[in-house]
Design a protein around this motif. Structure first.
Motif, PDB file in Angstrom:
ATOM      1  N   LEU A  54       8.047  -5.681  -7.865  1.00  0.00           N
ATOM      2  CA  LEU A  54       6.999  -5.931  -7.290  1.00  0.00           C
ATOM      3  C   LEU A  54       6.360  -4.682  -7.628  1.00  0.00           C
ATOM      4  CD1 LEU A  54       7.302  -8.196  -4.493  1.00  0.00           C
ATOM      5  CD2 LEU A  54       6.894  -8.715  -7.054  1.00  0.00           C
ATOM      6  N   SER A  55       6.896  -3.539  -8.032  1.00  0.00           N
ATOM      7  CA  SER A  55       5.888  -1.881  -7.898  1.00  0.00           C
ATOM      8  C   SER A  55       6.079  -1.493  -8.353  1.00  0.00           C
ATOM      9  CB  SER A  55       6.391  -1.297  -6.080  1.00  0.00           C
ATOM     10  OG  SER A  55       7.296  -1.014  -5.907  1.00  0.00           O
ATOM     11  N   LYS A  56       7.026  -1.604  -9.684  1.00  0.00           N
ATOM     12  CA  LYS A  56       7.610  -0.516 -10.651  1.00  0.00           C
ATOM     13  C   LYS A  56       8.527   0.284  -9.729  1.00  0.00           C
ATOM     14  CE  LYS A  56       5.154  -3.717 -13.205  1.00  0.00           C
ATOM     15  NZ  LYS A  56       4.794  -4.311 -13.014  1.00  0.00           N
ATOM     16  N   ASP A  57       8.874   0.194  -8.304  1.00  0.00           N
ATOM     17  CA  ASP A  57       9.374   2.128  -7.510  1.00  0.00           C
ATOM     18  C   ASP A  57      10.904   2.072  -8.295  1.00  0.00           C
ATOM     19  OD1 ASP A  57       9.731   4.324  -6.232  1.00  0.00           O
ATOM     20  OD2 ASP A  57       8.428   3.144  -4.489  1.00  0.00           O
ATOM     21  N   ARG A 116       0.937  -0.914   0.238  1.00  0.00           N
ATOM     22  CA  ARG A 116      -0.148  -0.401   0.046  1.00  0.00           C
ATOM     23  C   ARG A 116       0.749   1.252  -0.143  1.00  0.00           C
ATOM     24  NH1 ARG A 116      -3.689   2.753   3.610  1.00  0.00           N
ATOM     25  NH2 ARG A 116      -2.329   1.481   5.089  1.00  0.00           N
ATOM     26  N   THR A 117       2.156   0.773   0.809  1.00  0.00           N
ATOM     27  CA  THR A 117       2.981   2.405   1.203  1.00  0.00           C
ATOM     28  C   THR A 117       3.502   2.114   0.091  1.00  0.00           C
ATOM     29  OG1 THR A 117       4.181   1.658   3.229  1.00  0.00           O
ATOM     30  CG2 THR A 117       1.636   2.644   3.357  1.00  0.00           C
ATOM     31  N   LYS A 118       3.860   1.366  -0.749  1.00  0.00           N
ATOM     32  CA  LYS A 118       4.980   0.888  -1.520  1.00  0.00           C
ATOM     33  C   LYS A 118       6.488   1.253  -0.927  1.00  0.00           C
ATOM     34  CE  LYS A 118       2.917   2.868  -6.084  1.00  0.00           C
ATOM     35  NZ  LYS A 118       1.983   0.981  -6.290  1.00  0.00           N
ATOM     36  N   THR A 119       6.263   0.545   0.493  1.00  0.00           N
ATOM     37  CA  THR A 119       7.991   0.731   1.273  1.00  0.00           C
ATOM     38  C   THR A 119       8.433  -1.032   1.228  1.00  0.00           C
ATOM     39  OG1 THR A 119       6.763   2.341   3.161  1.00  0.00           O
ATOM     40  CG2 THR A 119       8.655   1.128   3.373  1.00  0.00           C
ATOM     41  N   PHE A 120       9.964  -1.106   0.521  1.00  0.00           N
ATOM     42  CA  PHE A 120      10.018  -2.457   0.447  1.00  0.00           C
ATOM     43  C   PHE A 120      11.666  -2.344   0.688  1.00  0.00           C
ATOM     44  CE2 PHE A 120       6.797  -2.629  -2.820  1.00  0.00           C
ATOM     45  CZ  PHE A 120       6.286  -2.909  -3.114  1.00  0.00           C
ATOM     46  N   ALA A 121      11.922  -3.268   1.057  1.00  0.00           N
ATOM     47  CA  ALA A 121      13.360  -3.318   1.788  1.00  0.00           C
ATOM     48  C   ALA A 121      14.392  -3.712   1.035  1.00  0.00           C
ATOM     49  CB  ALA A 121      13.691  -3.911   2.929  1.00  0.00           C
ATOM     50  N   ASN A 122      14.534  -4.383   0.062  1.00  0.00           N
ATOM     51  CA  ASN A 122      15.091  -4.767  -0.235  1.00  0.00           C
ATOM     52  C   ASN A 122      15.395  -4.649  -2.396  1.00  0.00           C
ATOM     53  OD1 ASN A 122      16.235  -7.392   1.672  1.00  0.00           O
ATOM     54  ND2 ASN A 122      14.166  -7.733   1.463  1.00  0.00           N
ATOM     55  N   PRO A 123      16.040  -4.163  -3.156  1.00  0.00           N
ATOM     56  CA  PRO A 123      16.279  -3.688  -3.897  1.00  0.00           C
ATOM     57  C   PRO A 123      15.730  -5.217  -4.969  1.00  0.00           C
ATOM     58  CG  PRO A 123      18.540  -3.982  -3.000  1.00  0.00           C
ATOM     59  CD  PRO A 123      17.849  -4.784  -1.992  1.00  0.00           C
ATOM     60  N   GLU A 124      15.560  -6.712  -4.952  1.00  0.00           N
ATOM     61  CA  GLU A 124      14.976  -7.330  -5.466  1.00  0.00           C
ATOM     62  C   GLU A 124      12.915  -7.783  -5.010  1.00  0.00           C
ATOM     63  OE1 GLU A 124      16.755  -8.348  -2.288  1.00  0.00           O
ATOM     64  OE2 GLU A 124      16.033 -10.050  -2.152  1.00  0.00           O
TER      65      GLU A 124
END
Lengths: 176, 176, 176
Positions: C75-78, C63-71
């Motif tokens: 999943l979010s195109k961020d 929901r907040t597009k907060t991902f901790a790993n580059p890989e």
């Protein structure tokens, strides 16, 4: 002492009549139960794996000189504590993921074995669930692999833990 | 009800013949097994110690007014959440180290007891492993002591957990 | 196989005499012990709850597009990893609180059941302790509620875990 190959705990002929009438359930959490022995083996492997995470963290801390406590600095002759190094944090996230998933899986599997599942299914479930976690650590902390490798490994153990919980609930819900 | 001083589960004379033929393995995970009773005692002490970590954290949060949730602020009449206080983080690192090491040690010791080790060795192993963790918390979170005090306490339980895992693996590897 | 409604493990009339002389302690960690069955049910519920925390975290990360790993970014195109989002961190704090309290509670309750407490008291203790943790998660991670809701839920399980530890210590202290 360790090489009792059969599950029947009958050391002398005179005890056969007594044990023949003993229900199998009595020995579910005993090494003579192959499912429990299988559980013990895979649990040991998972515990060894979790301990390796501590060594991996220590190696990354040494390599990147990222120490979190002032009293650790004499190990590196460095001048100040540091946080947030990428390599250290990756291993620590993987370790925390283990705490969140492996420990519940191990406790749940123990309960599952205690609930008396079908031996063939139970051993398969324990083997797959534990192997998936070994794989998860490999693709997370040892060699970072593109998704969905990690998600698949995670989902496997996750699903198996859910299955075990639901099985136990169905078995024992009347004792709630 | 709690003061059965003997390990022999033979309440009536008529049951002697049946129980004399019952292998000891059946009762490994029972309070009548002194090794399991020893495990229960030390596990209780470790759990009490881990619970103390929560109280230590709460004390440090109160003392330094470092609250992590907005709804906790009314406890201190403070105006905003804060993170990263040194004293709070030290206790939290010690607590996390407990999660990473004490919980696997407790689970592994349970499996080790279930694998039927030599009673004398097993009780010694459990006592030393648990005592080392009590010491670890003391030198980490209560009175920070220069290294290698913490590393030695950590390594003791670490080594013992590995030993237990290898013992269980050797015992039960054929059930993998 | 799962619907044995009575706690007496006597499948055939011929085994009654053998089992009548078997002390109840032998079967404490067996499904035929209603206290252990009760423990299995509540432990399954707690494990399911802990697994839900992972899903809650994943939902907040998405929901907040907060991902901790580059890989994970594909999943979010961020474009980059992020840390410290409020909603994610709240769920993670609640999850860590679970690790610190639910896992010791589950292990301690197992030891408590193995120590042979009064069945009525034991079942009440397990039910209240587990329910309080379910409530704790609700007021922490699902709907943040003003204090002291969370503190009360936390303290309930905390006190019960202490009670169990002290009970086991009193039972088995002579085996230390």
């Amino acid at each position: 002492m360790e090489n009792n190959t059969l599950a029947t705990p009958t050391p002398t002929p005179t005890s056969v009549s007594a044990h023949a009438t003993m229900p199998l359930r009595l020995t579910l959490l005993d090494r003579s139960n192959p499912v429990f022995a299988c559980y013990l083996v895979w649990m040991s492997l998972l515990v060894l794996k979790m301990l390796c995470m501590s060594l991996l963290t220590a190696r990354q801390r040494m390599r990147t000189k990222t120490f979190a406590n002032p009293e650790d600095l004499r190990l590196s002759k460095d001048s100040e504590v540091r946080f947030g190094d990428d390599h250290v944090e990756r291993v620590r996230r993987a370790h925390r993921n283990d705490l969140e998933n492996v420990l519940p899986f191990m406790l749940m599997s123990l309960a599952y074995v205690a609930a008396g599942p079908h031996p063939m299914v139970a051993r398969m479930v324990i083997r797959i669930g534990a192997s998936a976690r070994l794989l998860h650590t490999f693709v997370y902390a040892v060699v970072p692999v593109p998704q969905p490798a990690r998600v698949l490994a995670f989902a496997t153990t996750f699903t198996i833990t859910c299955f075990e919980a639901v099985y136990v609930l169905v078995c024992c819900i009347k004792y709630i």
